[in-house]
Design an enzyme around this catalytic site. Structure first.
Site, PDB file in Angstrom:
ATOM      1  N   GLU A  98      44.708  35.984  40.819  1.00 46.01           N
ATOM      2  CA  GLU A  98      43.718  35.682  42.025  1.00 46.01           C
ATOM      3  C   GLU A  98      43.860  34.095  42.163  1.00 46.01           C
ATOM      4  O   GLU A  98      43.498  33.252  41.266  1.00 46.01           O
ATOM      5  CB  GLU A  98      42.422  36.134  41.853  1.00 46.01           C
ATOM      6  CG  GLU A  98      41.421  36.203  42.904  1.00 46.01           C
ATOM      7  CD  GLU A  98      40.275  36.851  42.759  1.00 46.01           C
ATOM      8  OE1 GLU A  98      39.065  36.802  43.526  1.00 46.01           O
ATOM      9  OE2 GLU A  98      40.060  37.389  41.636  1.00 46.01           O
TER      10      GLU A  98
ATOM     11  N   LYS B 184      41.425  40.676  50.192  1.00 45.94           N
ATOM     12  CA  LYS B 184      40.444  41.368  49.416  1.00 45.94           C
ATOM     13  C   LYS B 184      39.255  42.012  50.062  1.00 45.94           C
ATOM     14  O   LYS B 184      38.458  41.347  50.921  1.00 45.94           O
ATOM     15  CB  LYS B 184      39.922  40.264  48.198  1.00 45.94           C
ATOM     16  CG  LYS B 184      38.815  40.676  47.361  1.00 45.94           C
ATOM     17  CD  LYS B 184      38.394  39.562  46.117  1.00 45.94           C
ATOM     18  CE  LYS B 184      37.885  40.229  45.069  1.00 45.94           C
ATOM     19  NZ  LYS B 184      37.635  38.895  44.200  1.00 45.94           N
TER      20      LYS B 184
ATOM     21  N   CYS C 209      41.191  41.925  42.023  1.00 48.87           N
ATOM     22  CA  CYS C 209      40.070  41.549  40.793  1.00 48.87           C
ATOM     23  C   CYS C 209      38.762  42.826  41.404  1.00 48.87           C
ATOM     24  O   CYS C 209      38.900  43.959  40.972  1.00 48.87           O
ATOM     25  CB  CYS C 209      39.447  40.318  40.951  1.00 48.87           C
ATOM     26  SG  CYS C 209      38.440  40.018  39.675  1.00 48.87           S
TER      27      CYS C 209
END
Length: 262
Positions: free
Chosen positions: A41, A110, A144
């Site tokens: 990330e 995300k 994540c």
């Protein structure tokens, strides 16, 4: 498909240095027969860089994407990496997949932002399932915290994702996610999960490493330690097909019972 996981925090704040780190890792990965290299990330810029996130953010087709396309083409492998994406005045925490031919295959924003730091610097994405075909596998992208929501990964399973690539900035004290949750996500959804983390101290965050590629049997094919490392594992389509045939989770679902969840 041999997959390389680059567990590294690179050089936070320096896009140029991180491109050099990625280039060197791509060379090592290609020499070991990898067809895909995955980086963590926000690898392009660093994660805990404060307002530099906005300053260093680039469009999905920006200069750094072109540089990574060149790296992928020279070494003959696909590359997935995390970066801050600028779209007008909006900044997303994104991950992009570029093919071995230097073609941008998929870009993911995300959807679940973690903590005040991310909510202060990013806008959440709205598209939960982003996929591309690579080496005969349907490769999905997630970042994540997204993988910690079972609905998210199940959506990928139902959409046919074979290998879910998850660039990550997993920090202390949440290492149980890498150690326990990722193999379970792979098993309960009958897919491979490549979870590739940052490592070491960065600002207020202590990244735990422990990158892994987990298979549909819930077993980690590769597991990194706590330092900078390049690890390899295979995503095997034949094993995946046999596992899906033997494991009835997706077949035995009763969606009509789950309406109250949403």
């Amino acid at each position: 498909m041999r997959t390389a996981l680059l567990q590294s925090s690179g050089r936070p704040g320096s896009v140029g240095e991180n491109l050099k780190v990625l280039d060197a890792a791509a060379g090592r990965a290609a020499a070991a027969g990898a067809l895909l290299l995955a980086a963590p990330e926000m690898f392009l810029t660093g994660y805990a860089i404060g307002d530099d996130i906005g300053r260093l953010a680039e469009p999905a087709d920006g200069e750094s994407a072109d540089a990574i396309a060149d790296i992928a083409g020279r070494h003959g492998l696909a590359i997935a990496y995390g970066y801050p994406e600028r779209d007008g005045e909006t900044v997303f925490n994104s991950a992009q997949l570029i093919s071995a031919e230097g073609i941008r295959l998929a870009n993911y924003r995300k959807t679940h932002l973690f903590g005040c730091f991310e909510r202060d610097h990013f806008t959440p994405g709205e598209q939960p399932v982003v996929q591309a075909e690579l080496g005969g596998l349907a490769v999905g992208l997630m970042i994540c915290y997204d993988v910690e929501f079972p609905e998210n990964v199940r959506a990928h399973a139902l959409a046919g994702t074979d290998l879910l690539v998850v660039p990550t900035a997993q920090m202390h004290p949440f290492q149980f996610v890498a150690e326990s949750m990722i193999p379970v996500r792979a098993f309960e959804n009958q897919l491979y999960v490549a979870y590739v983390n940052r490592v070491g101290q960065e600002g207020e965050f202590d990244f735990v490493g422990l990158s892994a590629l987990a298979g549909p049997d819930g077993v980690a094919r590769a597991r990194a330690g706590r330092g900078e490392e390049l690890v390899f594992a295979d995503a095997d389509p034949a094993f995946l097909a046999a596992s899906r045939e033997a494991n009835p989770y997706l077949k035995d679902r009763r969606p009509g019972l789950y309406g109250s969840l949403v």
